[in-house]
Motif scaffolding. Structure first.
Motif, PDB file in Angstrom:
ATOM      1  N   ILE A  99       0.568  -1.216  -0.491  1.00 11.33           N
ATOM      2  CA  ILE A  99       0.068   0.112   0.123  1.00 11.33           C
ATOM      3  C   ILE A  99       1.009   1.224   0.048  1.00 11.33           C
ATOM      4  O   ILE A  99       0.723   1.862  -0.737  1.00 11.33           O
ATOM      5  CB  ILE A  99      -1.086  -0.052   0.863  1.00 11.33           C
ATOM      6  CG1 ILE A  99      -1.679  -1.211   1.324  1.00 11.33           C
ATOM      7  CG2 ILE A  99      -2.410   1.057   1.301  1.00 11.33           C
ATOM      8  CD1 ILE A  99      -3.259  -1.560   0.237  1.00 11.33           C
ATOM      9  N   PHE A 154       5.404   6.247  -5.092  1.00  7.10           N
ATOM     10  CA  PHE A 154       3.718   5.710  -4.671  1.00  7.10           C
ATOM     11  C   PHE A 154       3.292   4.991  -4.012  1.00  7.10           C
ATOM     12  O   PHE A 154       3.879   4.364  -2.898  1.00  7.10           O
ATOM     13  CB  PHE A 154       4.342   3.761  -6.084  1.00  7.10           C
ATOM     14  CG  PHE A 154       3.183   3.159  -5.963  1.00  7.10           C
ATOM     15  CD1 PHE A 154       2.485   3.569  -7.374  1.00  7.10           C
ATOM     16  CD2 PHE A 154       2.725   2.236  -4.773  1.00  7.10           C
ATOM     17  CE1 PHE A 154       1.127   2.637  -7.555  1.00  7.10           C
ATOM     18  CE2 PHE A 154       1.730   0.973  -5.110  1.00  7.10           C
ATOM     19  CZ  PHE A 154       1.455   1.559  -6.993  1.00  7.10           C
ATOM     20  N   GLY A 155       1.908   5.303  -3.617  1.00  7.76           N
ATOM     21  CA  GLY A 155       1.971   4.856  -2.327  1.00  7.76           C
ATOM     22  C   GLY A 155       0.852   6.006  -1.563  1.00  7.76           C
ATOM     23  O   GLY A 155       0.368   7.164  -1.581  1.00  7.76           O
ATOM     24  N   LEU A 156       0.057   5.254  -0.621  1.00  9.27           N
ATOM     25  CA  LEU A 156      -0.680   5.881   0.074  1.00  9.27           C
ATOM     26  C   LEU A 156      -0.226   7.127   1.147  1.00  9.27           C
ATOM     27  O   LEU A 156      -0.390   8.157   1.192  1.00  9.27           O
ATOM     28  CB  LEU A 156      -1.585   5.333   1.356  1.00  9.27           C
ATOM     29  CG  LEU A 156      -3.053   5.676   1.489  1.00  9.27           C
ATOM     30  CD1 LEU A 156      -3.834   5.658   0.651  1.00  9.27           C
ATOM     31  CD2 LEU A 156      -3.408   4.404   2.720  1.00  9.27           C
ATOM     32  N   LYS A 211      -1.127   6.544  -8.466  1.00 10.21           N
ATOM     33  CA  LYS A 211       0.278   6.846  -7.704  1.00 10.21           C
ATOM     34  C   LYS A 211       0.220   6.552  -5.922  1.00 10.21           C
ATOM     35  O   LYS A 211       0.298   5.778  -5.353  1.00 10.21           O
ATOM     36  CB  LYS A 211       1.075   7.130  -8.255  1.00 10.21           C
ATOM     37  CG  LYS A 211       2.066   7.462  -9.419  1.00 10.21           C
ATOM     38  CD  LYS A 211       2.448   8.952  -9.633  1.00 10.21           C
ATOM     39  CE  LYS A 211       3.236   8.479 -10.763  1.00 10.21           C
ATOM     40  NZ  LYS A 211       4.233   9.780 -10.979  1.00 10.21           N
ATOM     41  N   THR A 212      -0.980   7.013  -5.662  1.00 13.21           N
ATOM     42  CA  THR A 212      -1.236   7.042  -3.851  1.00 13.21           C
ATOM     43  C   THR A 212      -1.966   5.915  -3.773  1.00 13.21           C
ATOM     44  O   THR A 212      -1.924   4.941  -2.855  1.00 13.21           O
ATOM     45  CB  THR A 212      -1.932   7.688  -3.560  1.00 13.21           C
ATOM     46  OG1 THR A 212      -1.859   9.574  -4.459  1.00 13.21           O
ATOM     47  CG2 THR A 212      -2.832   7.810  -2.775  1.00 13.21           C
ATOM     48  N   LEU A 213      -2.734   5.236  -4.630  1.00 11.28           N
ATOM     49  CA  LEU A 213      -4.181   4.243  -4.546  1.00 11.28           C
ATOM     50  C   LEU A 213      -3.739   2.530  -5.178  1.00 11.28           C
ATOM     51  O   LEU A 213      -4.588   1.621  -4.895  1.00 11.28           O
ATOM     52  CB  LEU A 213      -5.624   4.520  -4.249  1.00 11.28           C
ATOM     53  CG  LEU A 213      -6.238   5.984  -3.515  1.00 11.28           C
ATOM     54  CD1 LEU A 213      -7.576   5.912  -3.802  1.00 11.28           C
ATOM     55  CD2 LEU A 213      -5.501   5.257  -2.058  1.00 11.28           C
ATOM     56  N   GLY A 229      -1.548   0.374  -4.246  1.00 11.97           N
ATOM     57  CA  GLY A 229      -1.487  -0.628  -4.137  1.00 11.97           C
ATOM     58  C   GLY A 229      -2.729  -1.240  -3.262  1.00 11.97           C
ATOM     59  O   GLY A 229      -3.037  -2.768  -3.280  1.00 11.97           O
ATOM     60  N   ILE A 230      -4.189  -0.879  -3.717  1.00  9.78           N
ATOM     61  CA  ILE A 230      -4.832  -1.553  -2.536  1.00  9.78           C
ATOM     62  C   ILE A 230      -5.906  -2.571  -3.584  1.00  9.78           C
ATOM     63  O   ILE A 230      -5.608  -3.868  -3.398  1.00  9.78           O
ATOM     64  CB  ILE A 230      -6.267  -0.223  -2.326  1.00  9.78           C
ATOM     65  CG1 ILE A 230      -5.092   0.296  -1.739  1.00  9.78           C
ATOM     66  CG2 ILE A 230      -7.113  -0.567  -1.976  1.00  9.78           C
ATOM     67  CD1 ILE A 230      -5.782   1.835  -0.753  1.00  9.78           C
ATOM     68  N   PHE A 232      -3.069  -5.148  -3.784  1.00 12.55           N
ATOM     69  CA  PHE A 232      -3.216  -6.236  -2.103  1.00 12.55           C
ATOM     70  C   PHE A 232      -4.384  -6.952  -2.170  1.00 12.55           C
ATOM     71  O   PHE A 232      -4.209  -8.039  -1.707  1.00 12.55           O
ATOM     72  CB  PHE A 232      -3.592  -4.791  -1.254  1.00 12.55           C
ATOM     73  CG  PHE A 232      -3.743  -5.407   0.234  1.00 12.55           C
ATOM     74  CD1 PHE A 232      -2.892  -6.059   0.638  1.00 12.55           C
ATOM     75  CD2 PHE A 232      -5.031  -5.712   0.834  1.00 12.55           C
ATOM     76  CE1 PHE A 232      -3.087  -6.455   2.802  1.00 12.55           C
ATOM     77  CE2 PHE A 232      -5.079  -6.398   1.847  1.00 12.55           C
ATOM     78  CZ  PHE A 232      -4.197  -6.741   3.001  1.00 12.55           C
TER      79      PHE A 232
END
Ligand SMILES: NC(=O)c1ccc[n+]([C@@H]2O[C@H](COP(=O)([O-])OP(=O)(O)OC[C@H]3O[C@@H](n4cnc5c(N)ncnc54)[C@H](O)[C@@H]3O)[C@@H](O)[C@H]2O)c1
Lengths: 162, 539
Positions: free
Chosen positions: A84, A146-148, B18-20, B22-23, B26
């Motif tokens: 995340i 890259f990430g929350l 780029k922010t989310l 990964g969700i 996951f």
């Protein structure tokens, strides 16, 4: 320690890729264990070939269920953090700690019994390499690229090209 | 949603990714793991339901309340000491040694286990051993904690003393039946060590005495009958999990002097301290010989080597699971190949037992399969653990304290499941580990050998228990509450006859046949089988 880096796009991409792959590995290990209720680290700990009394203590009747729960919890958290992109530093520290424990229980030291394994190792094995890779990720953080964590980083640094 | 909007205000779609990003990743990984686990579990459950093997412990024996049972022991040697500990009586020497050993090694739980053992409500009132050192050791240790124990010079004195209700017999083999018969005739219950008898005739005589005294409880010392996994094995056989079992292989693998019966010779051994004639009994009269006294297993006159000492355990283990009875034919071979030290029993021995009419069931067309061979393969010159295998057309069972079943790649019963990849012949379709809650610190290779055969301990509710304790307890419960010991006269009869047939075949070099109808070992005209079995001159 101030960590300001300017990566090329390719460099950022490589680091993020490494972070996600390691996170993937941790997360999947954790998920499989969550869904196999009979899983326990007991055998691994009891068969430790180094620091035996410590690992046998971890495997003891009073400790093992806590150890199992903590282990699964840690695997999931590390996986979550790395994929995340949130609190990755904490995830990395936890991950290195866990990997060092795995490494020390069955270290590929010369003269130590090597259980069944899919490769051949001398001092260095995959646990150690994965721990070292995490160390790299600690030194070169990417969660704001890259990430929350992007959300919370004030400067919203768009990785600048040099 | 409204807050989301505010939080993500000003983010471009690129930024959002780029922010989310990964969700979803996951989520994908999590559900892949969950799906994989669910599928594996479904297939596993389906398989377990299909197999339907019940993992259960032998029923617990009954209460031991009432007046204490008065027990006498005949033969306080290596085994006698072990049996007494299972009964609740340890020598001072042993207690000291164990205290020291557990201080050095916290994993050594022998003393702790002994102290935690259930009280069997017995008095050890009498002891008979013809070696002073052993008898005195017993008296020195067992006259304490409210117990009074008296020494008797002969087994008859002990039996007729009026001080005992039951006897435990742990003398050399050639004394088993004579002592058991005397005790039963005197109205005493008997726990008799294996092999049940030393000669063929004694086997019938002992059975006759038992039949005449139906209220006497005789238990034969095959403590592995208490092994937790055996009942599970019986259920697997009953459910035809293995298909037709055509071959059973069981083995003895030892490679040390102790394993070859080279026991220590006590420094005090002499005609002053040993009643030599009482030791010899019906054995050929020879002058005092300390080696014969302590290493009697090496001569046919007193013991019978591999066939009597170790085959009996293995045969009874299989007989407990399969109940196949006495074999129709036995052929044996072997020799003295690893310990050429004057012994006359073989140290390498192969015994093939044939049961041409026996079947565990079939998954193929009726009539195609029938008959089974049990191979007992023994060497005292190599300790590679070969285990015990029950080999059926559909699956193979490895039988030890743990039980593992692998499907056979050419099985009829599992053909479909193997084709659909639901069974992998390399992965066990069933595994039962009663110790799953605990891993044992097995002390030595020899201990491991015994432990795998269920001779040292078994498990109840995941806890390690001394099998001899359970076996003695079962016998005592039968004495107090009725019921028959799991290894009684009939099981002992089969064990003894099978062992004697093995010894005979080795000595005669011929296939020995059992006449099932007349319950006789077939002899050639003029042949005295017992004389051949006992013959101590051959080497
Ligand atoms: N069930 C098992 O796992 C197991 C294990 C070991 C031995 N055993 C059996 O136990 C028996 C004894 O074996 P051991 O290894 O203890 O032998 P051992 O030689 O150590 O002990 C035999 C004892 O009997 C005594 N003795 C001999 N003749 C006697 C007589 N006429 N009257 C009274 N005492 C006499 C001897 O002095 C000796 O102390 C054997 O039959 C053996 O097969 C069974």
């Amino acid at each position: 320690m101030s960590l300001t880096f300017q990566f090329t796009k390719a460099q950022t991409f490589s680091l993020v890729l490494l972070r996600i792959l390691i996170g993937w590995h941790f997360l999947y290990e954790g998920v499989i264990k969550v869904y196999s209720p009979s899983w326990s680290a007991k055998g691994y700990l009891l068969s430790a070939t180094y620091m035996e009394s410590f690992f046998q203590w971890l495997a003891s009747e009073s400790m093992i269920s806590i150890v199992d729960t903590l282990n699964i919890g840690a695997l999931l958290l590390i996986g979550f953090g790395l994929i995340i992109g949130f609190k990755t530093k904490w995830a990395i520290i936890l991950g290195i700690g866990l990997l060092i424990l795995y490494y020390l229980a069955h270290p590929p030291f010369p003269g130590y019994p090597q259980g069944p394994s899919e490769g051949s190792y001398w001092i260095v094995n995959k646990n150690l390499i994965e721990a070292a890779a995490l160390l790299v990720l600690y030194m070169f953080p990417t969660e704001t690229s890259f990430g929350l964590a992007r959300l919370f980083s004030k400067s919203q640094p768009e990785t600048p090209n040099p | 949603m409204a807050t989301d909007k505010k939080l993500f205000k000003g983010l471009s779609r690129r930024d959002l990714l780029k922010t989310l990003g990964g969700i979803p990743l996951f989520g994908v990984i999590w559900s892949a793991g969950a799906n994989f686990s669910a599928k594996a579990k479904r297939e596993r459950n389906l398989l377990l339901e299909t197999l339907n093997i019940k993992a259960s412990a032998p029923p617990a024996s009954g209460p031991l309340s009432g007046e204490p049972l008065r027990v006498g022991l005949i033969g306080f040697g290596i085994r006698g000491e072990q049996l007494m500990r299972s009964l609740g009586f340890a020598t001072n020497e042993w207690l000291e040694q164990m205290a020291k050993s557990s201080a050095e090694n916290p994993n050594d739980k022998r003393l702790e286990d002994f102290k935690a053992q259930e009280n069997l409500n017995v008095k050890l009132t009498a002891i008979c051993d013809i070696f002073d050192a052993q008898a005195e050791k017993a008296l020195a240790s067992f006259n304490s904690n409210g117990n009074t124990c008296k020494r008797y010079r002969t087994h008859l004195d002990l039996i007729n003393s009026g001080e005992v209700d039951a006897v435990i017999i742990a003398t050399p083999d050639h004394w088993h039946a004579p002592m058991a018969i005397d005790a039963i005739n005197a109205g005493l219950h008997v726990y008799l060590e294996k092999p049940m008898t030393h000669t063929i005739q004694e086997t019938y005589d002992l059975r006759d005495v038992c039949r005449k005294n139906p209220n006497i409880k005789l238990a034969v010392g095959h403590q592995h009958r208490q092994t937790q996994s055996f009942l599970t094995a019986q259920d697997a056989i009953a459910k035809n999990t293995l298909g037709h079992v055509s071959l059973v292989v069981t083995t003895t693998n030892r490679n040390d002097d102790n394993g070859a019966w080279q026991y220590d010779i006590h420094p005090d051994a002499s005609t002053d301290t040993i009643d030599w004639d009482a030791f010899l009994g019906t054995a050929p009269k020879i002058p005092f010989n300390a080696e014969h006294f302590f290493r009697w297993r090496k001569w046919w006159a007193y013991g019978s080597g591999l066939s009597g000492d170790l085959l009996t355990h293995d045969y009874d283990r299989i007989n407990c699971v399969l109940k196949m009875g006495i074999p129709k034919y036995i052929t044996a071979s072997g020799g003295i190949y690893t310990h050429r030290d004057g012994r006359n029993v073989p140290d390498v021995m192969q015994i093939n037992m044939d049961f041409p009419d026996f079947s565990t069931g079939t998954s193929q067309e009726p009539g195609k399969e029938k008959g089974m061979t049990l191979v007992y393969s023994a060497t005292l010159g190599n300790q590679f653990e070969r285990g015990t295998l029950l080999m059926g057309h559909d699956a193979t069972m490895e039988l030890g304290n743990m039980l593992t079943i692998h499907a056979d790649p050419r099985s009829t019963k599992y053909a479909e499941l193997i084709k659909e990849n639901k069974i992998d012949p390399m992965v066990p379709i069933y595994q039962y580990d009663p110790s799953a809650n605990g891993v044992d610190a097995v002390t030595s290779a020899t201990a491991k050998y015994f432990a795998n055969k269920g001779l040292l301990w078994t498990y109840r509710d995941g806890k390690r228990v001394d099998s001899t304790f359970l076996h003695i307890r079962e016998w005592m419960s039968c004495i107090r509450n009725g019921g028959e010991p799991s290894c009684g006269i009939n099981e002992g009869f089969e064990e003894a006859i099978a062992a004697h047939m093995g010894g005979l075949s080795y000595k005669i070099g011929r296939r020995i046949e059992w006449d099932h109808e007349n319950e006789k070992i077939i002899a050639l005209p003029g042949e005295d089988l017992d004389a051949i079995l006992l013959n101590n001159d051959i080497t």
